[in-house]
Write a protein that holds these residues in place. Structure first.
Motif, PDB file in Angstrom:
ATOM      1  N   LEU A  48       0.875  -1.329   0.090  1.00 31.49           N
ATOM      2  CA  LEU A  48       0.094  -0.067  -0.131  1.00 31.49           C
ATOM      3  C   LEU A  48       0.905   1.449   0.183  1.00 31.49           C
ATOM      4  O   LEU A  48       0.640   2.234  -0.776  1.00 31.49           O
ATOM      5  N   LEU A  49       1.999   1.146   0.965  1.00 32.35           N
ATOM      6  CA  LEU A  49       2.711   2.491   0.931  1.00 32.35           C
ATOM      7  C   LEU A  49       3.393   2.495  -0.293  1.00 32.35           C
ATOM      8  O   LEU A  49       3.605   3.647  -0.841  1.00 32.35           O
ATOM      9  N   GLU A  50       3.942   1.407  -1.075  1.00 34.00           N
ATOM     10  CA  GLU A  50       4.680   1.531  -2.223  1.00 34.00           C
ATOM     11  C   GLU A  50       3.689   2.178  -3.430  1.00 34.00           C
ATOM     12  O   GLU A  50       4.335   2.843  -4.228  1.00 34.00           O
ATOM     13  N   ALA A  51       2.337   1.852  -3.320  1.00 40.18           N
ATOM     14  CA  ALA A  51       1.448   2.381  -4.243  1.00 40.18           C
ATOM     15  C   ALA A  51       1.170   3.978  -3.930  1.00 40.18           C
ATOM     16  O   ALA A  51       0.144   4.512  -4.616  1.00 40.18           O
ATOM     17  N   GLY A  52       1.568   4.428  -2.971  1.00 38.61           N
ATOM     18  CA  GLY A  52       1.274   5.750  -2.539  1.00 38.61           C
ATOM     19  C   GLY A  52      -0.291   5.918  -1.644  1.00 38.61           C
ATOM     20  O   GLY A  52      -0.739   6.995  -1.600  1.00 38.61           O
ATOM     21  N   GLY A  53      -0.596   4.763  -1.189  1.00 40.29           N
ATOM     22  CA  GLY A  53      -1.917   4.500  -0.622  1.00 40.29           C
ATOM     23  C   GLY A  53      -1.747   5.171   0.924  1.00 40.29           C
ATOM     24  O   GLY A  53      -0.854   5.234   1.374  1.00 40.29           O
ATOM     25  N   ASP A  54      -2.921   5.173   1.358  1.00 41.68           N
ATOM     26  CA  ASP A  54      -3.191   5.689   2.794  1.00 41.68           C
ATOM     27  C   ASP A  54      -3.463   4.582   3.644  1.00 41.68           C
ATOM     28  O   ASP A  54      -4.489   3.778   3.333  1.00 41.68           O
ATOM     29  N   LEU A  55      -2.712   4.291   4.713  1.00 42.32           N
ATOM     30  CA  LEU A  55      -3.027   2.936   5.529  1.00 42.32           C
ATOM     31  C   LEU A  55      -4.033   3.184   6.421  1.00 42.32           C
ATOM     32  O   LEU A  55      -4.802   1.922   6.784  1.00 42.32           O
ATOM     33  N   ASP A  56      -4.769   4.139   6.358  1.00 46.40           N
ATOM     34  CA  ASP A  56      -6.236   4.156   7.231  1.00 46.40           C
ATOM     35  C   ASP A  56      -7.236   4.011   6.099  1.00 46.40           C
ATOM     36  O   ASP A  56      -8.421   4.153   6.452  1.00 46.40           O
ATOM     37  N   ASP A  57      -6.915   4.029   4.923  1.00 48.53           N
ATOM     38  CA  ASP A  57      -8.136   3.734   3.851  1.00 48.53           C
ATOM     39  C   ASP A  57      -8.287   2.283   3.677  1.00 48.53           C
ATOM     40  O   ASP A  57      -7.650   1.620   3.177  1.00 48.53           O
ATOM     41  N   ALA A  58      -9.662   2.140   4.584  1.00 51.35           N
ATOM     42  CA  ALA A  58     -10.077   0.317   4.317  1.00 51.35           C
ATOM     43  C   ALA A  58     -10.192  -0.249   2.890  1.00 51.35           C
ATOM     44  O   ALA A  58      -9.854  -1.547   2.827  1.00 51.35           O
ATOM     45  N   THR A  59     -10.727   0.573   1.901  1.00 51.06           N
ATOM     46  CA  THR A  59     -11.031   0.026   0.723  1.00 51.06           C
ATOM     47  C   THR A  59      -9.682  -0.192  -0.086  1.00 51.06           C
ATOM     48  O   THR A  59      -9.524  -1.321  -0.483  1.00 51.06           O
ATOM     49  N   ALA A  60      -8.636   0.637   0.009  1.00 56.72           N
ATOM     50  CA  ALA A  60      -7.403   0.521  -0.547  1.00 56.72           C
ATOM     51  C   ALA A  60      -6.626  -0.546   0.140  1.00 56.72           C
ATOM     52  O   ALA A  60      -5.833  -1.358  -0.487  1.00 56.72           O
ATOM     53  N   ALA A  61      -6.694  -0.670   1.257  1.00 62.74           N
ATOM     54  CA  ALA A  61      -5.882  -1.700   1.985  1.00 62.74           C
ATOM     55  C   ALA A  61      -6.520  -3.104   1.778  1.00 62.74           C
ATOM     56  O   ALA A  61      -5.784  -4.032   1.574  1.00 62.74           O
ATOM     57  N   GLU A  62      -7.813  -3.238   1.570  1.00 62.60           N
ATOM     58  CA  GLU A  62      -8.246  -4.490   1.317  1.00 62.60           C
ATOM     59  C   GLU A  62      -7.915  -4.870   0.059  1.00 62.60           C
ATOM     60  O   GLU A  62      -7.564  -6.096  -0.390  1.00 62.60           O
ATOM     61  N   ALA A  63      -7.876  -3.884  -1.055  1.00 66.81           N
ATOM     62  CA  ALA A  63      -7.462  -4.195  -2.204  1.00 66.81           C
ATOM     63  C   ALA A  63      -5.935  -4.668  -2.531  1.00 66.81           C
ATOM     64  O   ALA A  63      -5.720  -5.483  -3.139  1.00 66.81           O
ATOM     65  N   ALA A  64      -5.048  -4.196  -1.672  1.00 66.99           N
ATOM     66  CA  ALA A  64      -3.577  -4.485  -1.540  1.00 66.99           C
ATOM     67  C   ALA A  64      -3.749  -5.839  -0.900  1.00 66.99           C
ATOM     68  O   ALA A  64      -2.718  -6.702  -1.588  1.00 66.99           O
ATOM     69  N   ALA A  65      -4.577  -6.178  -0.001  1.00 67.09           N
ATOM     70  CA  ALA A  65      -4.475  -7.521   0.585  1.00 67.09           C
ATOM     71  C   ALA A  65      -4.872  -8.571  -0.250  1.00 67.09           C
ATOM     72  O   ALA A  65      -4.362  -9.638  -0.632  1.00 67.09           O
ATOM     73  N   ARG A  66      -5.989  -8.194  -1.217  1.00 64.65           N
ATOM     74  CA  ARG A  66      -6.344  -9.228  -2.266  1.00 64.65           C
ATOM     75  C   ARG A  66      -5.368  -9.498  -3.549  1.00 64.65           C
ATOM     76  O   ARG A  66      -5.351 -10.566  -4.075  1.00 64.65           O
ATOM     77  N   GLY A  67      -4.676  -8.314  -3.696  1.00 65.18           N
ATOM     78  CA  GLY A  67      -3.807  -8.542  -4.722  1.00 65.18           C
ATOM     79  C   GLY A  67      -2.398  -9.040  -4.290  1.00 65.18           C
ATOM     80  O   GLY A  67      -1.708  -9.014  -5.222  1.00 65.18           O
ATOM     81  N   LEU A  68      -2.257  -9.498  -3.087  1.00 66.24           N
ATOM     82  CA  LEU A  68      -0.908  -9.884  -2.659  1.00 66.24           C
ATOM     83  C   LEU A  68      -0.476 -11.089  -3.212  1.00 66.24           C
ATOM     84  O   LEU A  68      -0.932 -12.044  -3.431  1.00 66.24           O
ATOM     85  N   ASP A  69       0.823 -10.791  -3.613  1.00 64.06           N
ATOM     86  CA  ASP A  69       1.685 -12.085  -4.316  1.00 64.06           C
ATOM     87  C   ASP A  69       2.619 -12.561  -3.152  1.00 64.06           C
ATOM     88  O   ASP A  69       3.265 -11.727  -2.575  1.00 64.06           O
ATOM     89  N   LEU A  70       2.710 -13.919  -2.915  1.00 64.23           N
ATOM     90  CA  LEU A  70       3.457 -14.543  -1.675  1.00 64.23           C
ATOM     91  C   LEU A  70       4.988 -14.071  -1.926  1.00 64.23           C
ATOM     92  O   LEU A  70       5.672 -14.092  -0.695  1.00 64.23           O
ATOM     93  N   ALA A  71       5.288 -13.723  -3.055  1.00 61.99           N
ATOM     94  CA  ALA A  71       6.734 -13.605  -3.270  1.00 61.99           C
ATOM     95  C   ALA A  71       7.173 -12.190  -2.576  1.00 61.99           C
ATOM     96  O   ALA A  71       8.211 -12.065  -2.264  1.00 61.99           O
TER      97      ALA A  71
END
Ligand code: DC
Length: 216
Positions: A44-67
């Protein structure tokens, strides 16, 4: 049934060390779930997102690559703080649930560490530990670890981080860090790594005997 060893506890309590030694002892795979939240925070930080933004955080979690769990950045102080902040969002926790749950179903067993393993991810785990230590002791351990990684930071700042994280991780509404009623408390404040591991092994062996399995 898979023999799940659930290890929960606050930051720098020694739970990761205990968990990886137990995994090596029994030949089980291990999952450090803190890395998942750390990787989401870093993403999320690398994408310039806000850690308090629940929607952006969830999208980051859904797109997580285990690498992404392998990156050195996930082990930094900033990643720990970011992890604790994204971890308050129920959507992030939901997005990471299946992966963690699936891991615990592996036969013949697994070791998984985090904050809500014994309470939410694997409440049926036959062996549950809640590993803790005094905040000052945990801060000292984390401070030395970060210095070893080349981060220059004052001990007092780390102690403040630890206290803030305890409050946030334990105070959030969604799956707060808490000792499961059937978890065994292991306070490592006065213990060496070897003593903590020996105590953890005794706890697991008692649980194994109770669950009708033979010590491995
Ligand atoms: O274990 P750790 O310090 O790497 O975890 C980083 C943060 O991730 C922690 O402060 C809270 C969050 N976390 C969580 O909410 N649930 C977990 N099962 C593991 C970690």
């Amino acid at each position: 049934m898979a023999f799940i060893i659930a290890v929960d506890g606050p930051a720098a309590s020694g739970k990761g060390t205990v968990a990886s030694r137990l995994a090596a002892l029994y030949g089980y795979p291990m999952l450090d779930t803190g890395l998942l939240y750390r990787a989401v925070g870093v993403r999320l930080l690398e994408a310039g997102g806000d850690l308090d933004d629940a929607t952006a955080a969830e999208a980051a979690a859904r797109g997580l690559d285990l690498a992404e769990l392998e990156k050195a950045q996930v082990r930094t102080r900033a990643a720990g703080e970011a992890a604790s902040r994204v971890a308050v969002h129920p959507g992030v926790r939901a997005a990471l649930f299946d992966l963690q749950r699936g891991f615990t179903l592996r036969e013949p067993g697994s070791v998984i560490d985090g904050r809500d393993i014994g309470t939410v991810i694997a409440p049926e785990a036959p062996a549950k530990l809640f590993v803790t230590a005094r905040p000052e002791v945990r801060a000292d351990r984390r401070w030395k670890q970060l210095l070893g990684q080349g981060e220059t930071v004052a001990y007092d700042e780390i102690l403040a981080d630890i206290r803030k994280r305890d409050e946030r991780d334990g105070g959030r509404a969604s799956a707060p860090m808490t000792q499961a009623p059937d978890a065994v408390l292991l306070d490592t404040s006065e213990m060496t790594i070897q003593q903590a591991f020996d105590a953890a092994r005794r706890i697991v062996e008692t649980a194994r005997a109770r669950s009708g399995d033979l010590p491995g």
